[in-house]
Design an enzyme around this catalytic site. Structure first.
Site, PDB file in Angstrom:
ATOM      1  N   HIS A  88       0.820  -1.216   0.000  1.00  0.00           N
ATOM      2  CA  HIS A  88       0.000   0.000   0.000  1.00  0.00           C
ATOM      3  C   HIS A  88       0.850   1.260   0.000  1.00  0.00           C
ATOM      4  O   HIS A  88       2.073   1.213   0.180  1.00  0.00           O
ATOM      5  CB  HIS A  88      -0.970   0.005   1.190  1.00  0.00           C
ATOM      6  CG  HIS A  88      -0.338  -0.054   2.539  1.00  0.00           C
ATOM      7  ND1 HIS A  88       0.369   1.000   3.087  1.00  0.00           N
ATOM      8  CD2 HIS A  88      -0.322  -1.049   3.462  1.00  0.00           C
ATOM      9  CE1 HIS A  88       0.778   0.662   4.303  1.00  0.00           C
ATOM     10  NE2 HIS A  88       0.382  -0.583   4.548  1.00  0.00           N
ATOM     11  N   CYS A  90       2.788  -4.964   6.683  1.00  0.00           N
ATOM     12  CA  CYS A  90       2.549  -4.733   5.259  1.00  0.00           C
ATOM     13  C   CYS A  90       3.819  -4.235   4.572  1.00  0.00           C
ATOM     14  O   CYS A  90       4.845  -4.017   5.204  1.00  0.00           O
ATOM     15  CB  CYS A  90       1.436  -3.700   5.080  1.00  0.00           C
ATOM     16  SG  CYS A  90      -0.172  -4.272   5.645  1.00  0.00           S
TER      17      CYS A  90
END
Length: 185
Positions: free
Chosen positions: A138, A160
């Site tokens: 992301h 992440c």
């Protein structure tokens, strides 16, 4: 009666296949060569794989077995070692897929990594802990209080893989769902 139904189904199937084949065969083919005077638009490169090298903080887009583009990334707050359980703030290691994507209010664009794989799930089950999930590639938060440059130099995620919003837009447009991602130590 069953043989009559089977004969009917076989007839319908063969007729539909013949109609489909006919459509393909009778489709006109353009046999004219491209003009050397007309500019040719290059085809976008097909991305075969995403390779993440955690120790180098690099994400590479691989096309035809060779690196096409390389990006700087940020990882989980505990970047060393593979993800072992939910909440350990580690980025997983192994082979996964990009299986869906979304526009995120918090992190701009996000592409989901199919963690946990079978090995991850089996290890967590044997240890009696939840494996975790929702591992994404992301962008960074859109905030005036914390500019993107701050995030770009730190390992700040919960596990992440983060990159600048500009880089994330580029990866978003180049990588289709179903692309393999390999995450190495």
């Amino acid at each position: 009666m069953r043989w009559l139904l089977a004969l009917f189904c076989l007839s319908v199937a063969s007729m539909s296949q013949a109609g489909f084949t006919e459509t393909i065969i009778t489709r006109p083919v353009d046999k004219t060569a491209p003009s050397p005077l007309q500019p040719q638009t290059p085809k976008p490169a097909m991305i075969d794989k995403i390779l993440v090298i955690k120790s180098e903080r690099r994400l590479q887009l691989i096309s035809a077995g060779a690196p096409l583009k390389t990006y700087r990334i940020s990882l989980g707050k505990q970047p060393k070692g593979a993800k072992l359980r939910e909440g350990d703030k580690r980025t997983p290691e192994g082979f996964y897929w990009i299986d869906w994507r979304k526009q995120s209010d918090r992190y701009n664009l996000a592409m989901h990594v199919s963690y946990p794989n079978i090995t991850d799930a089996a290890r967590a089950r044997s240890e009696g802990v939840p494996p975790g999930g929702m591992i994404m590639i992301h962008g960074t938060p859109l905030s005036e209080e914390y500019p993107e440059e701050v995030f770009h130099t730190l390992d700040w995620t919960e596990g992440c893989i983060a990159m600048t919003n500009r880089d994330m837009r580029e990866v978003w447009n180049m990588v289709p769902d179903g692309t393999m991602i390999e995450i190495r130590p």
